[in-house]
Motif scaffolding. Structure first.
Motif, PDB file in Angstrom:
ATOM      1  N   TYR A 161      -2.400   5.321   5.997  1.00  0.00           N
ATOM      2  CA  TYR A 161      -1.466   5.141   5.196  1.00  0.00           C
ATOM      3  C   TYR A 161      -1.351   6.698   3.832  1.00  0.00           C
ATOM      4  O   TYR A 161      -2.884   6.586   3.190  1.00  0.00           O
ATOM      5  N   GLY A 162      -0.557   6.894   4.120  1.00  0.00           N
ATOM      6  CA  GLY A 162      -0.994   7.811   2.328  1.00  0.00           C
ATOM      7  C   GLY A 162      -0.098   7.904   1.665  1.00  0.00           C
ATOM      8  O   GLY A 162       2.047   7.769   1.785  1.00  0.00           O
ATOM      9  N   VAL A 163       0.343   8.231   0.211  1.00  0.00           N
ATOM     10  CA  VAL A 163       1.702   7.900  -0.618  1.00  0.00           C
ATOM     11  C   VAL A 163       1.325   9.209  -1.666  1.00  0.00           C
ATOM     12  O   VAL A 163       0.149   9.449  -2.054  1.00  0.00           O
ATOM     13  N   PRO A 180       0.257  -0.461  -5.346  1.00  0.00           N
ATOM     14  CA  PRO A 180      -0.816  -0.320  -4.404  1.00  0.00           C
ATOM     15  C   PRO A 180      -1.780  -2.023  -4.629  1.00  0.00           C
ATOM     16  O   PRO A 180      -2.061  -2.210  -6.141  1.00  0.00           O
ATOM     17  N   PRO A 181      -1.704  -2.465  -3.555  1.00  0.00           N
ATOM     18  CA  PRO A 181      -3.194  -3.601  -3.789  1.00  0.00           C
ATOM     19  C   PRO A 181      -4.484  -3.181  -4.604  1.00  0.00           C
ATOM     20  O   PRO A 181      -4.549  -2.062  -4.068  1.00  0.00           O
ATOM     21  N   ALA A 182      -5.385  -3.631  -5.340  1.00  0.00           N
ATOM     22  CA  ALA A 182      -6.414  -3.604  -5.908  1.00  0.00           C
ATOM     23  C   ALA A 182      -7.313  -4.192  -4.825  1.00  0.00           C
ATOM     24  O   ALA A 182      -8.183  -3.552  -4.511  1.00  0.00           O
ATOM     25  N   GLY A 183      -6.997  -4.590  -3.896  1.00  0.00           N
ATOM     26  CA  GLY A 183      -8.368  -4.224  -3.137  1.00  0.00           C
ATOM     27  C   GLY A 183      -7.978  -6.138  -1.754  1.00  0.00           C
ATOM     28  O   GLY A 183      -6.703  -6.050  -1.621  1.00  0.00           O
ATOM     29  N   GLY A 184      -9.191  -6.463  -1.124  1.00  0.00           N
ATOM     30  CA  GLY A 184      -8.871  -7.788   0.665  1.00  0.00           C
ATOM     31  C   GLY A 184      -8.902  -6.152   1.323  1.00  0.00           C
ATOM     32  O   GLY A 184      -9.060  -5.885   1.559  1.00  0.00           O
ATOM     33  N   ALA A 185      -8.891  -7.233   2.912  1.00  0.00           N
ATOM     34  CA  ALA A 185      -8.724  -7.265   3.338  1.00  0.00           C
ATOM     35  C   ALA A 185      -7.638  -5.714   4.158  1.00  0.00           C
ATOM     36  O   ALA A 185      -7.958  -5.279   5.358  1.00  0.00           O
ATOM     37  N   ALA A 186      -6.251  -5.747   3.658  1.00  0.00           N
ATOM     38  CA  ALA A 186      -5.225  -4.658   3.939  1.00  0.00           C
ATOM     39  C   ALA A 186      -5.235  -3.767   2.288  1.00  0.00           C
ATOM     40  O   ALA A 186      -4.395  -4.780   1.510  1.00  0.00           O
ATOM     41  N   SER A 190      -5.818  14.872  -5.525  1.00  0.00           N
ATOM     42  CA  SER A 190      -6.015  13.885  -6.652  1.00  0.00           C
ATOM     43  C   SER A 190      -4.622  13.594  -6.421  1.00  0.00           C
ATOM     44  O   SER A 190      -3.835  12.389  -7.538  1.00  0.00           O
ATOM     45  N   LYS A 191      -4.091  14.459  -5.760  1.00  0.00           N
ATOM     46  CA  LYS A 191      -2.060  13.927  -5.421  1.00  0.00           C
ATOM     47  C   LYS A 191      -1.874  12.753  -4.604  1.00  0.00           C
ATOM     48  O   LYS A 191      -0.192  12.617  -4.769  1.00  0.00           O
ATOM     49  N   TRP A 192      -2.434  12.597  -4.182  1.00  0.00           N
ATOM     50  CA  TRP A 192      -2.320  11.476  -2.752  1.00  0.00           C
ATOM     51  C   TRP A 192      -2.909  10.654  -3.069  1.00  0.00           C
ATOM     52  O   TRP A 192      -4.426  10.124  -3.591  1.00  0.00           O
ATOM     53  N   GLN A 193      -2.746   8.788  -2.769  1.00  0.00           N
ATOM     54  CA  GLN A 193      -3.447   8.228  -3.260  1.00  0.00           C
ATOM     55  C   GLN A 193      -3.350   7.503  -1.047  1.00  0.00           C
ATOM     56  O   GLN A 193      -1.878   7.616  -0.351  1.00  0.00           O
ATOM     57  N   ILE A 194      -4.176   6.909  -0.712  1.00  0.00           N
ATOM     58  CA  ILE A 194      -4.487   6.402   0.215  1.00  0.00           C
ATOM     59  C   ILE A 194      -5.529   5.705   0.871  1.00  0.00           C
ATOM     60  O   ILE A 194      -5.971   5.066   0.155  1.00  0.00           O
ATOM     61  N   ALA A 195      -5.611   5.286   1.774  1.00  0.00           N
ATOM     62  CA  ALA A 195      -5.678   3.913   2.843  1.00  0.00           C
ATOM     63  C   ALA A 195      -6.160   4.300   4.447  1.00  0.00           C
ATOM     64  O   ALA A 195      -5.234   5.314   4.838  1.00  0.00           O
ATOM     65  N   SER A 196      -7.136   3.637   4.941  1.00  0.00           N
ATOM     66  CA  SER A 196      -6.991   3.189   6.615  1.00  0.00           C
ATOM     67  C   SER A 196      -7.724   2.548   7.130  1.00  0.00           C
ATOM     68  O   SER A 196      -8.154   2.059   6.344  1.00  0.00           O
ATOM     69  N   ARG A 197      -7.229   2.307   8.610  1.00  0.00           N
ATOM     70  CA  ARG A 197      -8.021   0.993   8.707  1.00  0.00           C
ATOM     71  C   ARG A 197      -7.804   1.210  10.133  1.00  0.00           C
ATOM     72  O   ARG A 197      -7.498   1.866  11.245  1.00  0.00           O
ATOM     73  N   PHE A 235       1.872  -1.110   6.937  1.00  0.00           N
ATOM     74  CA  PHE A 235       0.341  -0.953   6.534  1.00  0.00           C
ATOM     75  C   PHE A 235      -0.803  -2.116   6.047  1.00  0.00           C
ATOM     76  O   PHE A 235      -1.388  -2.927   7.472  1.00  0.00           O
ATOM     77  N   GLU A 236      -0.258  -3.644   6.013  1.00  0.00           N
ATOM     78  CA  GLU A 236      -0.798  -4.739   5.109  1.00  0.00           C
ATOM     79  C   GLU A 236      -0.483  -5.317   6.911  1.00  0.00           C
ATOM     80  O   GLU A 236      -1.772  -5.928   6.982  1.00  0.00           O
ATOM     81  N   THR A 237       0.328  -5.264   7.239  1.00  0.00           N
ATOM     82  CA  THR A 237       0.511  -6.276   8.193  1.00  0.00           C
ATOM     83  C   THR A 237       0.511  -6.095   9.936  1.00  0.00           C
ATOM     84  O   THR A 237       0.388  -6.541  10.763  1.00  0.00           O
TER      85      THR A 237
END
Length: 354
Positions: A289-291, A147-153, A344-351, A278-280
């Motif tokens: 977005y969930g992993v 997973p990316p560390a940061g940034g716009a997406a 803790s079993k999930w990795q998530i992001a949203s926009r 998710f990023e584009t």
């Protein structure tokens, strides 16, 4: 770390073969119609796991001969208020409405009318996996990348837990499709249920909300959901263990609703593609977005009640289609103390979610 994208041919093969993944010990078969049952509506029995569904509704599974190409999961008693509708595409674009009975039965228990692509393909023995007659094949090569560390997406936010285990599941595959983003089977289901909702002779008459519908699917079925996403009746799109094989500006331009993208960890053949989507995806599109790193392409669909993926699907549909702002709906995804955020079993992001 750069993410290595799957080649189109490799991922396409994996998505088609996804129908043959061994999803767990679930067997299902057509049930003999009870005395007095009409020839049009045939009841279907799924041999589910022990844990009962968590929703308040008993569920019936039906094979309606006026929509013989699909399988229906619905509340046994349709209430006075209109029920939300989910049209679902199967892994491998397989025509098999009993591929994910645990997951879809759980969703229906919360009041959703689910129409799955494919008739109910009989299972005669426990064990799950490919339906009888499916061609064999192994999963495609792994899609890697962190997973990316940061940034716009940003990529998924790590909540801790075990590193990706990515247990793969092998087995047979379903029939291939020339255009996996063809959503016509999902639109066919939507047109059918809309007609039924306006027919005074139908059990669905004035019982279903067909102007705000979810289109979702697993693997190749997720691409089918993208294919249906431009329909103005689609209110949310679910991309489960899936992602576009190549960037598709036409698909993204047609999106007008919220999107949820869920994948397994890096061993999931669709991991990198879901991440790229998710990023584009256009910034105006609300997206979650969930992993779930401990599983691969097979997800958790045929665990009891669909496992963690079932929990996420129910909460998303409660929020997006039922306007549920409680911890069981919107509060599972956003806000202070959101349920998935603390898992803790999930990795998530949203926009752009509000």
């Amino acid at each position: 770390m750069a993410v290595r994208q799957m080649s189109g041919l490799a991922l396409a093969a994996g998505l088609v073969l996804g129908a043959g993944l061994v999803f767990g010990s679930v067997a299902a078969q057509n049930a003999a119609p009870p005395a007095g049952a009409t020839a049009r509506i045939l009841p279907v029995t799924a041999n589910l796991r022990e844990a009962p569904a968590t929703g308040p509704h008993a569920v019936v599974i039906e094979h309606d001969q006026t929509l013989a190409t699909h399988t229906i999961y619905r509340p046994a008693t349709l209430g006075a208020s209109k029920h939300p509708v989910l049209v679902w595409g199967e892994g491998g674009c397989a025509k098999d409405g009993l591929q994910f009975p645990e997951y879809l039965n759980e969703i229906a228990s919360h009041g959703v009318v689910v129409i799955a692509d494919g008739p109910p393909v009989a299972r005669t023995a426990p064990g799950g996996g490919a339906a009888p007659g499916a061609a064999g094949g192994a999963p495609g090569p792994r899609a890697g990348g962190a997973p990316p560390a940061g940034g716009a997406a940003p990529g998924p936010r790590a909540g801790g837990g075990a590193p990706p285990a990515g247990a793969r599941a092998g087995g047979g595959g379903g029939a291939g499709r020339g255009n996996m983003t063809d959503g016509s089977a999902l639109i066919q289901a939507l047109d059918w249920i809309a007609k039924e909702g306006n027919d005074p002779a139908s059990r669905f008459y004035q019982k279903v909300e067909t102007n705000r519908v979810a289109a979702m699917g697993m693997s190749c079925g997720g691409l089918m959901s993208y294919g249906a996403s431009a329909d103005p009746r689609i209110a949310t799109v679910g991309i489960w263990n899936s992602g576009l094989i190549q960037p598709d500006e036409k698909i993204f331009a047609g999106l007008h609703s919220s999107v949820i993208i869920i994948t397994g960890g890096e061993s999931d053949i669709a991991y990198a593609n879901g991440k790229r989507d998710f990023e584009t995806m256009p910034a105006k599109i609300p997206v979650f977005y969930g992993v779930y790193p401990s599983v691969g392409h097979g997800g958790t669909y045929n665990q009891d009640n669909g496992g963690p993926f079932g929990i996420a699907a129910v909460a998303w549909l409660r929020w997006q289609l039922m306007n549920d702002t409680s911890a069981k709906g919107k509060g599972y995804f956003v806000g202070p103390g959101c349920g998935i955020c603390g898992d803790s079993k999930w990795q998530i992001a949203s926009r752009s979610l509000q």
